[in-house]
Design an enzyme around this catalytic site. Structure first.
Site, PDB file in Angstrom:
ATOM      1  N   SER A  83     134.789  20.354  16.697  1.00  0.00           N
ATOM      2  CA  SER A  83     135.881  19.393  16.560  1.00  0.00           C
ATOM      3  C   SER A  83     136.501  19.279  17.943  1.00  0.00           C
ATOM      4  O   SER A  83     136.604  20.297  18.644  1.00  0.00           O
ATOM      5  CB  SER A  83     136.935  19.930  15.569  1.00  0.00           C
ATOM      6  N   LYS A 165     143.792  18.263  12.930  1.00  0.00           N
ATOM      7  CA  LYS A 165     143.448  19.567  12.332  1.00  0.00           C
ATOM      8  C   LYS A 165     143.995  19.662  10.911  1.00  0.00           C
ATOM      9  O   LYS A 165     143.344  20.217  10.030  1.00  0.00           O
ATOM     10  CB  LYS A 165     143.989  20.716  13.201  1.00  0.00           C
ATOM     11  N   PRO A 189     143.518  29.773  14.107  1.00  0.00           N
ATOM     12  CA  PRO A 189     143.927  30.444  15.347  1.00  0.00           C
ATOM     13  C   PRO A 189     145.097  29.742  16.015  1.00  0.00           C
ATOM     14  O   PRO A 189     145.295  28.525  15.850  1.00  0.00           O
ATOM     15  CB  PRO A 189     142.677  30.317  16.247  1.00  0.00           C
TER      16      PRO A 189
END
Ligand code: NAP
Length: 339
Positions: A83, A165, A189
């Site tokens: 991504s 995201k 993360p």
């Protein structure tokens, strides 16, 4: 031993995942956009030579579902990392970020539905799917983001990477809930730092560190907080998420949340001659210079000087994570950059 598909295998995070999987004796099918680009795949070719027969590279693009079929054949676990992670010079946030993030996820996870041998998918999401602005922390009640939270403040026009995201992770959960032959485990993360295995990644992580040690902020840094995590810890979290049968749900993967100035101060302890910032820029200056640096008034208002916490306890309990000291992460990152 398992056969893993790792998408975006040449990436900053994925390269460490591939390396650890090979070290553990697993077989890896890695997808890359362009297997002919030596600077992108050179380090993977070295791994391929070091672990003969255990790493195969396949050409695949997130916008083309069928391009993943050959790579997925024979795999029992999928780690979907590919991504775009870009935060600067975004001209068209839909085609540069949202489309590859969301279509990539729906393509890869949709294809998994056609492979009964695949039992687990690990998705690289981000804390960006948990929160957008630092000020979102007001919604938590206790100053700490957990896996319960979702980013509601980003949009196509404002923090589009964070938006991509969130949308991609939502799409992943929707696909996972609609079937029952594989389960989804998500890693979220924070800002990933630590030694890159290749200098050719486009990851914004490497850009941020280049700017910091290259002197871009020598006059001072904006008072921004980041949840930071070592790239090697992130890779280990993915592998634990893939292999631990009981793992489920989302996992915040962050060592510590610190102001950017603390990152500079830690770096100075090991590299005193680098042109690192020694102070925080005053708010008025960031506001005045913001438009020239792509920082909006809204971003300044909702992020500058706002501390928050990211609760990483679930990753420690269910994935057995421990986090490397930040000074080690930063030191190893700069040593790798110099190399
Ligand atoms: P990276 O090195 O730029 O990796 C991104 C990977 O995605 C690259 O392998 C890239 O391929 C691939 N990719 C991008 N667009 C693609 C497309 N259209 N088709 C196929 N592949 C495509 O960045 P990274 O930091 O390792 O990021 C990996 C993942 O971690 C991303 O999902 C990112 O959102 C997530 N993440 C990163 C951080 C961080 O701080 N780095 C934090 C949280 C989450 P090419 O090599 O061909 O460009």
């Amino acid at each position: 031993m398992n056969t893993f598909l790792v998408t975006g295998a040449s990436g900053y995070i994925a390269s460490w995942i591939v390396r650890y999987l090979l070290e553990e004796g697993h077989e890896v099918h890695g997808t890359v956009r362009d297997p002919g680009r030596k600077e992108k795949v050179g380090h993977l070719l070295e791994m391929k030579a070091a672990y003969p027969g255990n790493l195969s590279l396949f050409k695949a693009d997130l916008l083309d579902k069928e391009s993943f079929r050959e790579a997925m054949t024979g795999c029992d676990i999928v780690i979907h990392t590919a991504s775009p992670f870009i935060i600067n010079k975004i001209k068209d946030p839909y085609s540069q970020l949202v489309q590859p993030a969301v279509q990539g996820t729906t393509h890869v996870l949709g294809l998994v539905n056609e492979f009964p041998g695949i039992t687990r998918v690990v998705l690289t999401s981000s804390v960006a799917a948990i929160h957008g602005d630092a000020a979102d922390v007001e919604l938590t009640g206790d100053g700490s983001f957990t896996e319960e939270h979702w980013n509601t403040s980003s949009s196509l026009k404002y923090n589009p990477y964070q938006y991509s995201k969130r949308l991609a992770e939502e799409a992943a959960w929707e696909i996972a809930r609609a079937q029952d032959h594989w389960n989804l485990v998500v890693i979220n993360p924070g800002l990933v730092l630590g030694p890159p295995l290749s200098g050719a990644s486009d990851s914004a992580s490497l850009g941020i560190m280049n700017d910091l040690v290259g002197g871009k902020y020598r006059m001072g840094v904006p008072d921004l907080y980041f949840g930071i995590v070592d790239v090697r810890d992130v890779a280990r979290a993915h592998i634990a998420a893939a292999l631990q049968p009981a793992a489920q749900g989302r996992h915040i993967c962050v060592g510590d949340v610190v102001p950017l100035l603390e990152v500079a101060n830690l770096l100075r302890e090991d590299f005193p001659s680098l042109p690192l910032p020694r102070k925080v820029l005053p708010r008025w200056l960031v506001s005045a210079a913001g438009p020239f640096m792509g920082i909006s008034a809204r971003f300044v208002r909702r992020n500058l000087g706002i501390p928050y916490r990211l609760d990483h306890s679930k990753s420690m309990q269910s994935l057995g994570m421990s986090y490397l000291p930040m000074r080690t992460t930063l030191k190893d990152h700069v040593v790798a950059m110099k190399r």
